[in-house]
Design a protein around this motif. Structure first.
Motif, PDB file in Angstrom:
ATOM      1  N   PHE A  18       0.603  -1.072   0.210  1.00 41.74           N
ATOM      2  CA  PHE A  18       0.126   0.092   0.055  1.00 41.74           C
ATOM      3  C   PHE A  18       1.007   1.255  -0.011  1.00 41.74           C
ATOM      4  N   THR A  19       0.122   2.309  -0.161  1.00 44.19           N
ATOM      5  CA  THR A  19       0.896   3.665  -0.309  1.00 44.19           C
ATOM      6  C   THR A  19       1.372   4.038   1.137  1.00 44.19           C
ATOM      7  N   PHE A  20       2.457   3.835   1.778  1.00 41.05           N
ATOM      8  CA  PHE A  20       2.957   3.827   3.112  1.00 41.05           C
ATOM      9  C   PHE A  20       2.696   5.135   3.522  1.00 41.05           C
ATOM     10  N   ASP A  21       3.296   6.039   2.954  1.00 44.07           N
ATOM     11  CA  ASP A  21       3.344   7.369   3.418  1.00 44.07           C
ATOM     12  C   ASP A  21       2.025   8.172   3.436  1.00 44.07           C
ATOM     13  N   ALA A  22       1.166   7.609   3.013  1.00 42.92           N
ATOM     14  CA  ALA A  22      -0.322   8.169   2.915  1.00 42.92           C
ATOM     15  C   ALA A  22      -1.246   7.846   4.132  1.00 42.92           C
ATOM     16  N   TYR A  23      -0.779   6.932   5.209  1.00 46.91           N
ATOM     17  CA  TYR A  23      -1.694   6.560   6.279  1.00 46.91           C
ATOM     18  C   TYR A  23      -0.801   6.604   7.609  1.00 46.91           C
ATOM     19  N   ALA A  24      -1.511   6.922   8.584  1.00 42.56           N
ATOM     20  CA  ALA A  24      -1.107   6.702   9.858  1.00 42.56           C
ATOM     21  C   ALA A  24      -0.798   5.523  10.129  1.00 42.56           C
ATOM     22  N   ILE A  25       0.010   5.346  11.033  1.00 42.97           N
ATOM     23  CA  ILE A  25       0.245   3.804  11.419  1.00 42.97           C
ATOM     24  C   ILE A  25       0.405   3.912  13.028  1.00 42.97           C
ATOM     25  N   GLY A  26      -0.249   2.911  13.810  1.00 43.82           N
ATOM     26  CA  GLY A  26      -0.339   2.810  15.295  1.00 43.82           C
ATOM     27  C   GLY A  26       0.206   1.457  15.781  1.00 43.82           C
ATOM     28  N   TRP A  27       0.752   1.406  16.922  1.00 44.49           N
ATOM     29  CA  TRP A  27       0.989   0.345  17.640  1.00 44.49           C
ATOM     30  C   TRP A  27       0.105   0.037  18.749  1.00 44.49           C
ATOM     31  N   PHE A  28      -0.113  -1.247  19.030  1.00 40.20           N
ATOM     32  CA  PHE A  28      -1.251  -1.888  19.873  1.00 40.20           C
ATOM     33  C   PHE A  28      -0.417  -3.036  20.830  1.00 40.20           C
ATOM     34  N   TYR A  60       1.466  -5.085  18.281  1.00 44.07           N
ATOM     35  CA  TYR A  60       0.941  -5.167  16.878  1.00 44.07           C
ATOM     36  C   TYR A  60       0.945  -3.784  16.307  1.00 44.07           C
ATOM     37  N   CYS A  61       1.382  -3.654  14.999  1.00 46.01           N
ATOM     38  CA  CYS A  61       1.212  -2.550  14.267  1.00 46.01           C
ATOM     39  C   CYS A  61       0.113  -2.680  13.477  1.00 46.01           C
ATOM     40  N   ALA A  62      -0.568  -1.496  13.044  1.00 42.58           N
ATOM     41  CA  ALA A  62      -1.774  -1.469  12.005  1.00 42.58           C
ATOM     42  C   ALA A  62      -1.995  -0.250  11.432  1.00 42.58           C
ATOM     43  N   THR A  63      -2.706  -0.154  10.292  1.00 39.54           N
ATOM     44  CA  THR A  63      -2.750   0.929   9.368  1.00 39.54           C
ATOM     45  C   THR A  63      -4.042   1.545   9.910  1.00 39.54           C
ATOM     46  N   ASP A  64      -4.057   2.839  10.096  1.00 40.30           N
ATOM     47  CA  ASP A  64      -5.356   3.742  10.290  1.00 40.30           C
ATOM     48  C   ASP A  64      -5.931   3.950   9.019  1.00 40.30           C
ATOM     49  N   LYS A  65      -7.077   4.323   9.158  1.00 38.77           N
ATOM     50  CA  LYS A  65      -8.050   4.422   7.716  1.00 38.77           C
ATOM     51  C   LYS A  65      -7.552   5.844   7.024  1.00 38.77           C
ATOM     52  N   TYR A  66      -7.087   6.752   7.744  1.00 35.18           N
ATOM     53  CA  TYR A  66      -6.676   7.893   7.325  1.00 35.18           C
ATOM     54  C   TYR A  66      -5.111   8.360   7.452  1.00 35.18           C
ATOM     55  N   TYR A  67      -4.585   9.597   7.110  1.00 31.18           N
ATOM     56  CA  TYR A  67      -3.269  10.066   7.014  1.00 31.18           C
ATOM     57  C   TYR A  67      -3.122  10.593   8.532  1.00 31.18           C
ATOM     58  N   TYR A  68      -4.122  10.788   9.492  1.00 30.71           N
ATOM     59  CA  TYR A  68      -3.865  11.381  10.701  1.00 30.71           C
ATOM     60  C   TYR A  68      -4.252  10.296  11.708  1.00 30.71           C
ATOM     61  N   CYS A  69      -3.855  10.377  12.833  1.00 29.89           N
ATOM     62  CA  CYS A  69      -4.194   9.246  13.888  1.00 29.89           C
ATOM     63  C   CYS A  69      -5.447   9.524  14.239  1.00 29.89           C
ATOM     64  N   THR A  70      -6.446   8.641  14.523  1.00 29.46           N
ATOM     65  CA  THR A  70      -7.692   8.826  14.559  1.00 29.46           C
ATOM     66  C   THR A  70      -8.356   8.498  15.981  1.00 29.46           C
ATOM     67  N   GLY A  71      -7.221   7.884  16.685  1.00 28.14           N
ATOM     68  CA  GLY A  71      -7.405   7.592  18.225  1.00 28.14           C
ATOM     69  C   GLY A  71      -7.496   6.126  18.291  1.00 28.14           C
ATOM     70  N   PRO A  72      -7.320   5.488  19.308  1.00 33.16           N
ATOM     71  CA  PRO A  72      -7.195   4.015  19.503  1.00 33.16           C
ATOM     72  C   PRO A  72      -8.160   3.075  19.333  1.00 33.16           C
ATOM     73  N   LYS A  73      -9.220   3.483  18.810  1.00 37.93           N
ATOM     74  CA  LYS A  73     -10.460   2.678  18.490  1.00 37.93           C
ATOM     75  C   LYS A  73      -9.880   1.552  17.750  1.00 37.93           C
ATOM     76  N   LEU A  74     -10.004   0.464  17.680  1.00 40.04           N
ATOM     77  CA  LEU A  74      -9.747  -0.608  16.734  1.00 40.04           C
ATOM     78  C   LEU A  74     -10.180  -0.800  15.581  1.00 40.04           C
ATOM     79  N   THR A  75     -11.514  -0.389  15.419  1.00 35.45           N
ATOM     80  CA  THR A  75     -12.234  -0.447  14.332  1.00 35.45           C
ATOM     81  C   THR A  75     -11.794   0.711  13.394  1.00 35.45           C
ATOM     82  N   ASN A  76     -11.030   1.721  13.700  1.00 30.49           N
ATOM     83  CA  ASN A  76     -10.318   2.745  12.933  1.00 30.49           C
ATOM     84  C   ASN A  76      -9.259   2.045  11.975  1.00 30.49           C
TER      85      ASN A  76
END
Length: 125
Positions: free
Chosen positions: A27-37, A95-111
């Motif tokens: 995927f386009t890596f630099d287009a999405y926020a990434i989180g650690w859980f 775990y790492c995970a891709t956010d749906k958007y380019y900014y961090c939307t918060g720790p809600k798993l469904t994001n």
């Protein structure tokens, strides 16, 4: 195919450090926020840290502020989590995970759309 592969976990004594890596592809890596859980068996998965795609802004869960640092290397499609002054309560699968958007939307798993397989971090007292 989107892939996220975590590495760098292990066993460390309290007060020690580890650096986790999350290598991304498909995927386009630099287009999405990434989180650690992280998740402990029997407990809900919880957000630890997140980094924006745009300006590198970061968010950290209160218990890790001042100890964990998240960063990204867009040239290598990799996210890092530097963990210092580790405590036994940091023991979990990370775990790492891709956010749906380019900014961090918060720790809600469904994001978060895509997840890695996790890496075990164990901190002994």
């Amino acid at each position: 195919e989107v892939q996220l592969v975590e590495s760098g976990g292990g066993l460390v004594q309290a007060g020690g450090s580890l650096r986790l890596s999350c290598a991304a592809s498909g995927f386009t890596f630099d287009a999405y926020a990434i989180g650690w859980f992280r998740q402990v068996p029997g407990r809900e998965r919880e957000g630890v840290s997140c980094i924006d795609a745009s300006d590198g802004s970061t968010l950290h869960e209160d218990s890790v502020k001042g100890r964990f640092t998240i960063s990204r290397d867009n040239a290598k499609n990799t996210i890092y989590l530097q963990m210092d002054d580790l405590k036994p309560e940091d023991t979990a699968i990370y775990y790492c995970a891709t956010d749906k958007y380019y900014y961090c939307t918060g720790p809600k798993l469904t994001n978060f759309d895509y997840w890695g397989q996790g890496t075990q971090v164990t901190v002994s007292s």
